[in-house]
Design a protein around this motif. Sequence first.
Motif, PDB file in Angstrom:
ATOM      1  N   PHE A 116      -0.496  -9.811  -3.697  1.00  0.00           N
ATOM      2  CA  PHE A 116      -0.950 -10.091  -2.337  1.00  0.00           C
ATOM      3  C   PHE A 116      -2.475 -10.019  -2.316  1.00  0.00           C
ATOM      4  O   PHE A 116      -3.059  -8.988  -2.675  1.00  0.00           O
ATOM      5  CB  PHE A 116      -0.365  -9.077  -1.352  1.00  0.00           C
ATOM      6  N   ILE A 117      -3.108 -11.115  -1.885  1.00  0.00           N
ATOM      7  CA  ILE A 117      -4.566 -11.194  -1.911  1.00  0.00           C
ATOM      8  C   ILE A 117      -5.096 -11.554  -0.533  1.00  0.00           C
ATOM      9  O   ILE A 117      -4.619 -12.504   0.104  1.00  0.00           O
ATOM     10  CB  ILE A 117      -5.041 -12.253  -2.931  1.00  0.00           C
ATOM     11  N   ASN A 118      -6.067 -10.764  -0.067  1.00  0.00           N
ATOM     12  CA  ASN A 118      -6.778 -11.105   1.166  1.00  0.00           C
ATOM     13  C   ASN A 118      -7.887 -12.074   0.782  1.00  0.00           C
ATOM     14  O   ASN A 118      -8.928 -11.669   0.272  1.00  0.00           O
ATOM     15  CB  ASN A 118      -7.353  -9.845   1.810  1.00  0.00           C
ATOM     16  N   SER A 119      -7.644 -13.357   1.002  1.00  0.00           N
ATOM     17  CA  SER A 119      -8.592 -14.383   0.556  1.00  0.00           C
ATOM     18  C   SER A 119      -9.923 -14.304   1.282  1.00  0.00           C
ATOM     19  O   SER A 119     -10.904 -14.914   0.848  1.00  0.00           O
ATOM     20  CB  SER A 119      -7.983 -15.780   0.736  1.00  0.00           C
ATOM     21  N   ARG A 120      -9.983 -13.537   2.380  1.00  0.00           N
ATOM     22  CA  ARG A 120     -11.227 -13.404   3.137  1.00  0.00           C
ATOM     23  C   ARG A 120     -12.062 -12.208   2.687  1.00  0.00           C
ATOM     24  O   ARG A 120     -13.185 -12.025   3.151  1.00  0.00           O
ATOM     25  CB  ARG A 120     -10.914 -13.273   4.631  1.00  0.00           C
ATOM     26  N   SER A 121     -11.521 -11.408   1.801  1.00  0.00           N
ATOM     27  CA  SER A 121     -12.250 -10.232   1.321  1.00  0.00           C
ATOM     28  C   SER A 121     -13.223 -10.602   0.208  1.00  0.00           C
ATOM     29  O   SER A 121     -13.003 -11.566  -0.533  1.00  0.00           O
ATOM     30  CB  SER A 121     -11.271  -9.172   0.790  1.00  0.00           C
ATOM     31  N   GLY A 122     -14.298  -9.812   0.117  1.00  0.00           N
ATOM     32  CA  GLY A 122     -15.244  -9.996  -0.983  1.00  0.00           C
ATOM     33  C   GLY A 122     -16.001 -11.303  -0.953  1.00  0.00           C
ATOM     34  O   GLY A 122     -16.332 -11.851  -2.006  1.00  0.00           O
ATOM     35  N   GLY A 123     -16.288 -11.807   0.262  1.00  0.00           N
ATOM     36  CA  GLY A 123     -16.983 -13.093   0.349  1.00  0.00           C
ATOM     37  C   GLY A 123     -16.091 -14.198  -0.184  1.00  0.00           C
ATOM     38  O   GLY A 123     -14.972 -14.395   0.268  1.00  0.00           O
ATOM     39  N   GLN A 124     -16.544 -14.915  -1.202  1.00  0.00           N
ATOM     40  CA  GLN A 124     -15.747 -15.979  -1.815  1.00  0.00           C
ATOM     41  C   GLN A 124     -14.830 -15.468  -2.921  1.00  0.00           C
ATOM     42  O   GLN A 124     -13.988 -16.217  -3.427  1.00  0.00           O
ATOM     43  CB  GLN A 124     -16.674 -17.052  -2.391  1.00  0.00           C
ATOM     44  N   LEU A 125     -14.964 -14.191  -3.286  1.00  0.00           N
ATOM     45  CA  LEU A 125     -14.183 -13.659  -4.398  1.00  0.00           C
ATOM     46  C   LEU A 125     -12.684 -13.689  -4.119  1.00  0.00           C
ATOM     47  O   LEU A 125     -11.881 -13.946  -5.022  1.00  0.00           O
ATOM     48  CB  LEU A 125     -14.626 -12.231  -4.715  1.00  0.00           C
ATOM     49  N   GLY A 126     -12.300 -13.395  -2.869  1.00  0.00           N
ATOM     50  CA  GLY A 126     -10.881 -13.382  -2.539  1.00  0.00           C
ATOM     51  C   GLY A 126     -10.222 -14.725  -2.781  1.00  0.00           C
ATOM     52  O   GLY A 126      -9.140 -14.804  -3.391  1.00  0.00           O
ATOM     53  N   GLY A 141     -13.121  -4.837  -1.541  1.00  0.00           N
ATOM     54  CA  GLY A 141     -13.791  -4.547  -0.276  1.00  0.00           C
ATOM     55  C   GLY A 141     -15.201  -4.039  -0.507  1.00  0.00           C
ATOM     56  O   GLY A 141     -15.866  -4.406  -1.478  1.00  0.00           O
ATOM     57  N   THR A 142     -15.679  -3.160   0.381  1.00  0.00           N
ATOM     58  CA  THR A 142     -17.020  -2.593   0.255  1.00  0.00           C
ATOM     59  C   THR A 142     -16.959  -1.146  -0.242  1.00  0.00           C
ATOM     60  O   THR A 142     -17.600  -0.795  -1.230  1.00  0.00           O
ATOM     61  CB  THR A 142     -17.754  -2.654   1.602  1.00  0.00           C
ATOM     62  N   GLY A 143     -16.174  -0.295   0.426  1.00  0.00           N
ATOM     63  CA  GLY A 143     -16.058   1.090  -0.011  1.00  0.00           C
ATOM     64  C   GLY A 143     -15.154   1.247  -1.219  1.00  0.00           C
ATOM     65  O   GLY A 143     -15.455   1.948  -2.175  1.00  0.00           O
ATOM     66  N   ASN A 144     -13.996   0.576  -1.184  1.00  0.00           N
ATOM     67  CA  ASN A 144     -13.021   0.610  -2.282  1.00  0.00           C
ATOM     68  C   ASN A 144     -12.637   2.027  -2.681  1.00  0.00           C
ATOM     69  O   ASN A 144     -12.510   2.347  -3.867  1.00  0.00           O
ATOM     70  CB  ASN A 144     -13.561  -0.150  -3.507  1.00  0.00           C
ATOM     71  N   ASN A 145     -12.435   2.890  -1.686  1.00  0.00           N
ATOM     72  CA  ASN A 145     -12.085   4.280  -1.982  1.00  0.00           C
ATOM     73  C   ASN A 145     -10.690   4.421  -2.568  1.00  0.00           C
ATOM     74  O   ASN A 145     -10.454   5.267  -3.435  1.00  0.00           O
ATOM     75  CB  ASN A 145     -12.206   5.125  -0.710  1.00  0.00           C
ATOM     76  N   LEU A 146      -9.748   3.598  -2.108  1.00  0.00           N
ATOM     77  CA  LEU A 146      -8.391   3.688  -2.631  1.00  0.00           C
ATOM     78  C   LEU A 146      -8.318   3.262  -4.104  1.00  0.00           C
ATOM     79  O   LEU A 146      -7.780   4.004  -4.939  1.00  0.00           O
ATOM     80  CB  LEU A 146      -7.444   2.849  -1.760  1.00  0.00           C
ATOM     81  N   PRO A 147      -8.851   2.089  -4.467  1.00  0.00           N
ATOM     82  CA  PRO A 147      -8.846   1.733  -5.896  1.00  0.00           C
ATOM     83  C   PRO A 147      -9.587   2.749  -6.768  1.00  0.00           C
ATOM     84  O   PRO A 147      -9.110   3.113  -7.850  1.00  0.00           O
ATOM     85  CB  PRO A 147      -9.551   0.364  -5.933  1.00  0.00           C
ATOM     86  N   PHE A 148     -10.741   3.215  -6.297  1.00  0.00           N
ATOM     87  CA  PHE A 148     -11.528   4.160  -7.082  1.00  0.00           C
ATOM     88  C   PHE A 148     -10.758   5.453  -7.323  1.00  0.00           C
ATOM     89  O   PHE A 148     -10.778   6.022  -8.424  1.00  0.00           O
ATOM     90  CB  PHE A 148     -12.841   4.463  -6.364  1.00  0.00           C
ATOM     91  N   SER A 149     -10.044   5.926  -6.302  1.00  0.00           N
ATOM     92  CA  SER A 149      -9.318   7.189  -6.416  1.00  0.00           C
ATOM     93  C   SER A 149      -8.200   7.135  -7.442  1.00  0.00           C
ATOM     94  O   SER A 149      -7.812   8.162  -8.007  1.00  0.00           O
ATOM     95  CB  SER A 149      -8.747   7.586  -5.050  1.00  0.00           C
ATOM     96  N   PHE A 150      -7.663   5.927  -7.685  1.00  0.00           N
ATOM     97  CA  PHE A 150      -6.550   5.806  -8.627  1.00  0.00           C
ATOM     98  C   PHE A 150      -6.948   5.110  -9.926  1.00  0.00           C
ATOM     99  O   PHE A 150      -6.097   4.667 -10.692  1.00  0.00           O
ATOM    100  CB  PHE A 150      -5.378   5.099  -7.965  1.00  0.00           C
TER     101      PHE A 150
END
Length: 420
Positions: A42-52, A140-149
């Motif tokens: 599942f990808i949020n195509s609007r996240s990360g500018g054009q990266l999504g 995203g910008t903070g990315n706390n969830l990915p960083f934590s795991f």
Amino acid sequence: MGDSNTGSKQFLKEFYIPNYILLAEPEVEQVSYVPTCPVLVFINSRSGGQLGGELLKTYRSTLNKNQVFDLGEDAPDKVLHKIYATLEKLKFNGDNIAHEIYNRLRLIVAGGDGTAGWLLGVVSDLKLSQPPPIATVPLGTGNNLPFSFGWGKRNPGTDHQSVKLFLDQVLTAKEIKIDRKVATHFVGGSGTTSAWSTYAKLVCTQGWFWAPLLHPPSRNIAQLARVKIMKRHGQWEDLHIPRSIRSIVCLNLPSFSGGLNPWGTPNKRKTRDRDLTAPFVDDGFLEVVGFKDAWHGLVLYAPKGHGTRLAQAHGIRFEFHKGAADHTYMRIDGEPWKQPLPVDDDTVVVEISHRGQVNMLATKDCKSRSVNDPTTPRSQQDEDDYSSEEESREDWEERRKFGAADTFKIPFEVDIANLS
């Protein structure tokens, strides 16, 4: 070259889900190979500018395009409900491939913390007998969830090789549970019928509440709201908040503002005298931390630095009444809003409470700790013994890039109500 292509195709087969399961086709596709790690992406195509959008194209060209979903077009609850209904039907009819995919399925979500929390909430609400664990792509910008795991905090590469490297990590990742915290919003008043309505169904990994900065320092948290915590199930009690505290952070992760840890690890004396423990993601508790101002936030950049530890609790409730101010600011999982406060006899209540657990996928670089892991440090002394070496200067410089004292203040020229 041929051997390389053959090896790549064989590797990608480990993640492949056939169309007859994804599209609920009446004719069962003849599949002889059972994937080791079938995934839905599942990808949020609007996240990360054009990266999504770029990541969406790469995943669809790397895997079966029908197992990759754009969250801007496909609601995850409908997708998962449909696929699991198909799997259950096929299992009942004796389809071994469907049976194994059901047992081995893993999910990948790419987006910010809010997007990841959305999917975790959806999976929890499905109440599956064997819910799939989830890997998070930092988009995203903070990315706390990915960083934590252990998935990092930088936005990922969008080329085929980067996607294959991420899939390889998903293949070997371990499962770890995380508490699901749900934020609810309530408005009621005397002489009216009060009713809860869910503000957001998400895994609330962090919440942030702070006093308007234009107000004088005397306008602290204690004057804006009555704050209650639930230390024992079903029993609310008032939380004592020092007059100097002007912002509160509620955490269920060891990461805030892209890698900072406001709670830290209490030493043995604090553990004994105040009944405080190290932060665990599966112990049913939120960590509640207070800050005086932006300068106070700078303490997080020092080794072993932390905010003012206020409490560990199963839930926290903010009760706003008329008089103190006309608004305050709040943020849940990176989504901020300007919260109007009562102008009459109404009461505005925002509550974060425990709602079960969901399964996450974690890499070897996972920062989150489980209360059930006997190797997890319980105090600062244990933490010192656990770590074989101090963080290097480069580590601290890296953290400065992803968090700053500005985290604790909102520029006057910014209309926070329009932030997303």
